[in-house]
Enzyme design. Structure first.
Site, PDB file in Angstrom:
ATOM      1  CB  SER A 101    -111.932  45.068  20.872  1.00 25.19           C
ATOM      2  OG  SER A 101    -112.551  43.807  21.467  1.00 25.19           O
ATOM      3  CE  LYS A 102    -104.556  45.477  25.732  1.00 29.63           C
ATOM      4  NZ  LYS A 102    -103.859  46.802  26.185  1.00 29.63           N
TER       5      LYS A 102
END
Ligand code: GLU
Length: 279
Positions: A247-248
């Site tokens: 994920s970011k």
């Protein structure tokens, strides 16, 4: 001719999963002496990020993945930006209506919200599927808002081949009468994707496996038109050491993150290539 495409959405940064799709598409095109095609899928305005298309161009150039056809270099199958193709879809949706493979649906948002909770028939309860022709005409003449939905067979099943996952079969009764054209006249992503891939002569679709579950729906559209289905290559999710999706927030999910951490471009490409190959 081998014509695989990379079809990113301009959402801000180059996730490693996207980079992998790009790299494998590029390598496959070059290996087969085919064309590497870039199509920008920018119709989801909610996800659109200003300047994100430049990130895509910059990353591909940085790595040396030159595209043979795309928004800036052209090619015989343009436009290569989905929003510039928006008028191309309506005639195709109307063709399916004429052939009885799609229908006008006049259900209101309120009605749809109330039925979705039941979740039968893959979602939509097919309320407008068999409206009398007269009622349809009356509604259209009165300017009632409508969407166009595909009439998915109630019986039988849909099978498709994926180069990675093998044969996948799903019962047709589980496939929703999906919306092809929205009330604002824009196509849904599923519809645009299929029409674009067909019109652009795409032979191979390489993408993340989050699209695997939509592929039976794509196939129903290809079959309705009698178009040839491209070869699907769905790549599994790239996960971190805890098996969670990159994920970011993790800070190492994108090409830019890794550059920021000091990795050179060649090392990142090598790493991404090795995610799908080993000696
Ligand atoms: N535009 C989609 C995305 O960036 C890709 C879908 C596809 O390759 O068919 O997630």
């Amino acid at each position: 001719e081998v014509r695989p495409r990379f079809a990113p959405s301009p959402t801000g940064y180059m996730h490693l999963g996207n980079l992998r799709s790009a790299l494998y598409t590029f390598l496959f095109a070059r290996h087969n002496g085919g064309k590497f095609i870039l199509r920008i899928e920018d119709t989801d305005q909610a996800r659109y990020v200003e300047g994100a298309t430049d990130v895509i161009y910059r990353t591909l150039r940085d790595i040396g993945m030159d595209w043979d056809e795309g928004p800036d270099v052209g090619g015989g199958y343009g436009p290569y930006i989905q929003s510039e193709r928006k008028d191309m879809y309506l005639p195709y949706a109307e063709q399916l209506v004429r052939e009885g493979k799609a229908y006008y649906c006049f259900c209101t948002k309120e009605r749809l919200e109330s039925i979705h909770q039941d979740g039968e028939f893959g979602g939509y309860d097919r309320h407008c599927r068999d409206l009398p022709a007269e009622e349809i005409r009356k509604n259209l003449d009165a300017g009632m808002p409508y969407v166009i939905r595909q009439r998915v067979p109630l019986e039988g099943s849909t099978s498709f081949e994926d180069a990675v996952y093998g044969t996948i079969t799903i019962e047709n009764k589980e496939i929703e009468d999906q919306v092809l054209l929205k009330s604002d006249g824009y196509p849904t992503y599923n519809f645009a994707n299929v029409v674009d891939d067909h019109l652009m002569g795409i032979t191979h679709v390489v993408r993340g496996n989050e699209y695997l579950s939509s592929s039976p729906k794509y196939n129903r559209i290809y079959e309705a038109f009698g178009w040839e289905i491209p070869t699907y290559v769905h790549c599994p999710l790239i996960t971190d050491e805890t098996h969670a999706k990159l994920s970011k927030r993790s800070g190492h999910s994108s090409y830019e993150d890794l550059l920021d951490q000091g990795f050179v471009s060649e090392a990142i490409v090598n790493y991404v290539a090795l995610l799908g190959w080993s000696p």
